[in-house]
Design a protein around this motif. Structure first.
Motif: not given
Length: 289
Positions: A20, A72, A74-75, A88, A117, A119-120, A161, A195, A246-247
């Motif tokens: 991710y 966890d 994310h971006e 996250s 959370h 995430n971006s 997201h 997302r 996810l991305d």
């Protein structure tokens, strides 16, 4: 790795859990790897993610590991000579300047756990925007890059997201509402759980995953919606049985497989891809677990 024109797919890496986050600079491509699946029996607190580093020939040349847990992931994003990562689980942003790792807690509460959370990212006009998913009504938080102070908050979407700006408008995926939104009233219904967004001069791609219970997400189905620049739908790429999307990230100019003359045009990272893409209409490539 997927080519949106020819449909050619090539696996660059597998076996590092859920992937991710994709970022790049002029010489390297970075992919966040959690080294754990959502469905894993390992406690999330034990997760230790890292960053896979690929060279311009798309060869894995390094794995970046922070001196503190990255949980966890994310971006991720590259900005002004630094790699930024959303972690996250700890409501934390990690920043690597090439030698030193830093932990930043944008809203404080270092030991509070996954409250917002994050995430971006988006970097724009002296601000770093961070998306607070909030496991419900979401917010785009604009922090000064110079002072790290919160200077602007925009409420947008539900379980959001991705952040981007076009013609002055802020956009995001309102994933729980199955749509894309802007702060000026734009709405595009996608169905599913949108997302991952990637653009080039002629094409827009949006990842859409099936809605499912969290522990089953590793093995769900997804698709990529391919749009013209005016958001008219060109076609959809069915990824049945391949897992979450996810991305997405457009492969930068100058990056290509050493043995291939044709550079792929789109990247996707998903939780699980146990077989290669065989259907010719599938026009993007996968990062496998």
């Amino acid at each position: 790795m997927l080519d949106t024109t020819s449909g050619h797919a090539h696996v660059l890496d597998r076996g590092h859990g859920l992937y991710y986050g994709i970022a790049h600079n002029e010489k390297q491509l970075f992919v966040a790897a959690r080294n754990r699946l959502v469905s894993s029996d390992i406690d999330p607190a034990e997760e230790r993610g890292d960053v896979l580093v690929f060279d311009r020939s798309l060869r894995l040349c390094e794995r970046l590991q922070a001196p503190f847990p990255l949980r966890d992931l994310h971006e991720i994003a590259w900005h002004d000579g630094k790699l930024w990562l959303t972690s996250s689980h700890d409501n934390m942003i990690a920043i690597w300047d090439g030698q030193v790792w830093e932990r930043w807690y944008p809203l404080g509460a270092q030991d509070a756990g996954d409250v917002n959370h994050f995430n971006s990212f988006m970097f724009d006009q002296g601000l770093v925007w961070i998306l607070a998913h909030n496991r419900g009504p979401s917010e785009l938080l604009g922090f000064s890059l110079e002072t790290r102070q919160l200077v602007e908050t925009v409420a947008m979407g539900n379980c959001g997201h991705n952040i981007w700006r076009e013609d002055g408008e802020l956009y995001s995926c309102s994933s729980a509402e199955s749509r894309l939104l802007s702060d000026s009233g734009f709405v595009l219904d996608t169905g599913g759980f949108p997302r991952g967004v990637a653009f080039d001069a002629s094409t827009r791609c949006v990842g859409v995953s099936a809605l499912t219970e969290r522990k089953s997400r590793d093995f769900t189905s997804g698709k990529v919606m391919v749009f013209e620049r005016d958001w008219s739908l060109r076609h959809e790429i069915d990824m049945a049985g391949e897992g979450l999307i996810l991305d997405l990230c457009r492969l930068p100019a100058g990056f290509a497989l050493a043995h291939s003359a044709a550079a792929p045009s789109l990247w996707a990272s998903i939780t699980r891809a146990h077989k290669r893409v065989a259907r010719p209409e599938q026009v993007f490539a996968l990062m496998e677990t």
